[in-house]
Design a protein around this motif. Structure first.
Motif, PDB file in Angstrom:
ATOM      1  N   ASP A  63       1.038  -1.343   0.094  1.00 55.53           N
ATOM      2  CA  ASP A  63      -0.062  -0.006  -0.110  1.00 55.53           C
ATOM      3  C   ASP A  63       0.905   1.099   0.084  1.00 55.53           C
ATOM      4  O   ASP A  63       2.080   1.241   0.571  1.00 55.53           O
ATOM      5  CB  ASP A  63      -0.968  -0.035   1.197  1.00 55.53           C
ATOM      6  CG  ASP A  63      -1.904   1.057   1.182  1.00 55.53           C
ATOM      7  OD1 ASP A  63      -2.775   1.225   0.308  1.00 55.53           O
ATOM      8  OD2 ASP A  63      -1.792   2.180   2.097  1.00 55.53           O
ATOM      9  N   GLY A  64       0.167   2.228  -0.444  1.00 58.18           N
ATOM     10  CA  GLY A  64       1.040   3.527  -0.163  1.00 58.18           C
ATOM     11  C   GLY A  64       2.335   3.769  -0.786  1.00 58.18           C
ATOM     12  O   GLY A  64       2.485   3.147  -1.987  1.00 58.18           O
ATOM     13  N   LYS A  67       4.155   0.577  -2.057  1.00 56.93           N
ATOM     14  CA  LYS A  67       3.553  -0.186  -3.514  1.00 56.93           C
ATOM     15  C   LYS A  67       3.928   0.366  -4.416  1.00 56.93           C
ATOM     16  O   LYS A  67       4.408  -0.009  -5.353  1.00 56.93           O
ATOM     17  CB  LYS A  67       2.100  -0.233  -3.102  1.00 56.93           C
ATOM     18  CG  LYS A  67       1.393  -0.904  -4.401  1.00 56.93           C
ATOM     19  CD  LYS A  67      -0.019  -1.186  -4.314  1.00 56.93           C
ATOM     20  CE  LYS A  67      -0.777  -1.582  -5.365  1.00 56.93           C
ATOM     21  NZ  LYS A  67      -2.133  -1.438  -5.606  1.00 56.93           N
ATOM     22  N   SER A  84       5.400  -7.595   3.668  1.00 64.46           N
ATOM     23  CA  SER A  84       4.372  -6.943   4.573  1.00 64.46           C
ATOM     24  C   SER A  84       3.632  -8.054   5.273  1.00 64.46           C
ATOM     25  O   SER A  84       4.120  -9.319   5.145  1.00 64.46           O
ATOM     26  CB  SER A  84       3.175  -6.513   3.388  1.00 64.46           C
ATOM     27  OG  SER A  84       2.616  -5.541   4.225  1.00 64.46           O
ATOM     28  N   LYS A  89      -2.864  -9.856   0.297  1.00 67.10           N
ATOM     29  CA  LYS A  89      -2.265  -8.643  -0.491  1.00 67.10           C
ATOM     30  C   LYS A  89      -1.039  -8.549  -1.237  1.00 67.10           C
ATOM     31  O   LYS A  89      -0.817  -8.191  -2.366  1.00 67.10           O
ATOM     32  CB  LYS A  89      -2.245  -7.416   0.497  1.00 67.10           C
ATOM     33  CG  LYS A  89      -3.734  -6.982   1.338  1.00 67.10           C
ATOM     34  CD  LYS A  89      -3.414  -5.859   2.068  1.00 67.10           C
ATOM     35  CE  LYS A  89      -4.970  -5.500   2.631  1.00 67.10           C
ATOM     36  NZ  LYS A  89      -4.886  -4.250   3.524  1.00 67.10           N
ATOM     37  N   SER A 242      -3.113   8.082   1.224  1.00 62.24           N
ATOM     38  CA  SER A 242      -3.104   6.526   1.525  1.00 62.24           C
ATOM     39  C   SER A 242      -3.751   6.382   2.536  1.00 62.24           C
ATOM     40  O   SER A 242      -4.371   6.862   3.375  1.00 62.24           O
ATOM     41  CB  SER A 242      -1.424   6.299   1.874  1.00 62.24           C
ATOM     42  OG  SER A 242      -1.177   6.939   2.926  1.00 62.24           O
ATOM     43  N   ASN A 243      -3.677   4.889   2.781  1.00 60.59           N
ATOM     44  CA  ASN A 243      -4.424   4.431   3.832  1.00 60.59           C
ATOM     45  C   ASN A 243      -4.041   4.724   5.115  1.00 60.59           C
ATOM     46  O   ASN A 243      -4.629   4.982   6.303  1.00 60.59           O
ATOM     47  CB  ASN A 243      -4.419   2.880   3.952  1.00 60.59           C
ATOM     48  CG  ASN A 243      -5.552   2.255   2.938  1.00 60.59           C
ATOM     49  OD1 ASN A 243      -6.303   2.973   2.283  1.00 60.59           O
ATOM     50  ND2 ASN A 243      -5.147   0.927   2.490  1.00 60.59           N
ATOM     51  N   MET A 244      -2.672   4.845   5.353  1.00 58.56           N
ATOM     52  CA  MET A 244      -2.041   5.367   6.612  1.00 58.56           C
ATOM     53  C   MET A 244      -2.315   6.625   6.948  1.00 58.56           C
ATOM     54  O   MET A 244      -2.990   7.080   8.021  1.00 58.56           O
ATOM     55  CB  MET A 244      -0.447   5.282   6.360  1.00 58.56           C
ATOM     56  CG  MET A 244       0.270   5.930   7.826  1.00 58.56           C
ATOM     57  SD  MET A 244       2.039   5.318   7.744  1.00 58.56           S
ATOM     58  CE  MET A 244       2.558   5.847   9.379  1.00 58.56           C
ATOM     59  N   SER A 245      -2.641   7.746   5.984  1.00 56.51           N
ATOM     60  CA  SER A 245      -2.950   9.283   6.308  1.00 56.51           C
ATOM     61  C   SER A 245      -4.412   8.993   6.390  1.00 56.51           C
ATOM     62  O   SER A 245      -5.120  10.422   6.758  1.00 56.51           O
ATOM     63  CB  SER A 245      -2.302   9.928   5.061  1.00 56.51           C
ATOM     64  OG  SER A 245      -2.985   9.815   3.896  1.00 56.51           O
ATOM     65  N   LYS A 246      -5.060   8.253   5.776  1.00 57.94           N
ATOM     66  CA  LYS A 246      -6.677   8.106   5.613  1.00 57.94           C
ATOM     67  C   LYS A 246      -7.127   9.406   4.951  1.00 57.94           C
ATOM     68  O   LYS A 246      -8.245   9.771   5.055  1.00 57.94           O
ATOM     69  CB  LYS A 246      -7.190   8.289   7.182  1.00 57.94           C
ATOM     70  CG  LYS A 246      -6.680   7.331   8.210  1.00 57.94           C
ATOM     71  CD  LYS A 246      -7.481   7.508   9.393  1.00 57.94           C
ATOM     72  CE  LYS A 246      -7.242   6.360  10.291  1.00 57.94           C
ATOM     73  NZ  LYS A 246      -5.871   6.185  10.667  1.00 57.94           N
ATOM     74  N   LYS A 248      -8.071  10.049   1.065  1.00 52.77           N
ATOM     75  CA  LYS A 248      -8.536   9.203  -0.218  1.00 52.77           C
ATOM     76  C   LYS A 248      -8.340   9.687  -1.365  1.00 52.77           C
ATOM     77  O   LYS A 248      -8.123   9.142  -2.218  1.00 52.77           O
ATOM     78  CB  LYS A 248     -10.014   8.873   0.201  1.00 52.77           C
ATOM     79  CG  LYS A 248     -10.254   7.978   1.522  1.00 52.77           C
ATOM     80  CD  LYS A 248     -11.934   7.780   1.550  1.00 52.77           C
ATOM     81  CE  LYS A 248     -12.184   6.941   2.633  1.00 52.77           C
ATOM     82  NZ  LYS A 248     -13.571   6.649   3.057  1.00 52.77           N
TER      83      LYS A 248
END
Length: 319
Positions: A63-64, A67, A84, A89, A242-246, A248
């Motif tokens: 992710d992010g 990736k 990971s 995933k 990214s998912n970490m920062s939320k 979208k």
């Protein structure tokens, strides 16, 4: 007598003006060179391709930024080792990269917060014998939302996991991969820190401190091993979508991971410590300037921002 005194003061004023002007011009030219001319003309740039090694290792690769680095390196025809914690995933990203870029991939499932002695033994064994030219230390963990040090729920577990993910992973992955790079006299290590380590970051104290470790560790490691042909860079990204920062939806200030990584790659060999992305460099400059003028005001502003983010997160929990 008065005219002589005035003349002397004028000369001192001219000298001071010249000195200030010299440093301003020097700062401006250096800023333009490092952020525009050198990356565009690729002056001293390090090429990320299989000339540095056949394989690249990326932690937090599903992710992010991780990736995005895996895809960017695969595009440059390096084989990719994806590390990971979620195997499904990993398989999906590996299959996608293999299909797009016709390169080899290898996956290693590892949760960097658990069984840490066993994890690094397994990773070392899986990487043994590979011609690793690039290591991207991207795996990281932050707070679920900004919170005061003593008030974070499950703080013991979260703080322990942050230290394991953000500090121990970078240290141990370098211990595993760096010896081969030194022996071959080539290689690239990119450690992902955070802008939070460079600016006031209240309500993220453990996270920002762990990222400060990466900054100092990278700086001194680069001094030790640059003479061996190994390029070691530390990145200080701001917000990335990214998912970490939320976050979208990507914006100019919070770019998509692919856009961030492509710009960051251009700085490799030119800057050993950088945000990697020009808008983030501007933001860091503004905050640093404000902090130099009034540290109290700078900390107050950042505290208000974090408290607003905290309030929104707590409201979402009650819905």
């Amino acid at each position: 007598m008065a005219s002589q005194s005035t003349s002397a003061m004028e000369k001192i004023g001219i000298i001071c003006t010249f000195i200030v002007g010299f440093y301003l011009i020097r700062f401006l030219l250096k800023f333009l060179y490092l952020n525009f001319f050198a990356p565009t003309l690729k002056i001293n740039a390090v090429k990320l391709n299989n000339s540095v090694g056949k394989w690249a290792v990326v932690t937090g690769a599903t992710d992010g930024i991780g990736k995005a680095y895996a895809e960017a390196l695969a595009k440059r025809k390096l084989n990719i080792v994806l590390i990971s914690r979620t195997q499904c995933k990993l398989d999906a990203v590996a299959q996608d990269i293999q299909t797009k870029y016709t390169i080899e991939t290898k996956t290693i499932q590892a949760d960097f917060t658990k069984n840490i002695n066993e994890i690094y033994h397994v990773i070392d064994k899986q990487l043994h014998g590979l011609d690793i030219g690039v290591l991207i230390n991207n795996i990281g963990m932050s707070y679920p939302y900004p919170e005061y040090f003593l008030e974070l729920k499950n703080k013991d577990e979260i703080y322990d996991n942050i230290i394991k993910c953000n500090i121990l992973s970078v240290t141990n992955m370098c211990k595993i991969v760096l010896p081969g790079m030194v022996e071959r006299g080539r290689g690239v290590i990119i450690n992902i820190s955070s802008m939070a380590s460079l600016i006031p970051s209240p309500l993220l104290s453990v996270y920002s401190a762990s990222k400060s470790f990466i900054n100092k560790f990278t700086e001194d490691l680069e001094t030790e091993y640059s003479r061996c042909g190994v390029t070691i860079q530390c990145l200080f990204p701001g917000y990335v979508a990214s998912n970490m920062s939320k976050i979208k939806t990507s914006t100019w200030m919070a770019p998509a991971p692919s856009k961030y990584v492509e710009q960051a790659i251009r700085s490799l060999g030119i800057r050993s410590r950088t945000t990697g992305y020009f808008p983030h460099t501007l933001l860091l400059g503004v905050i640093t300037f404000l902090d130099a003028i009034s540290p109290m005001l700078s900390r107050w502003i950042n505290t208000k921002i974090m408290l607003n983010i905290r309030a929104r997160a707590l409201r979402r929990q009650t819905l």
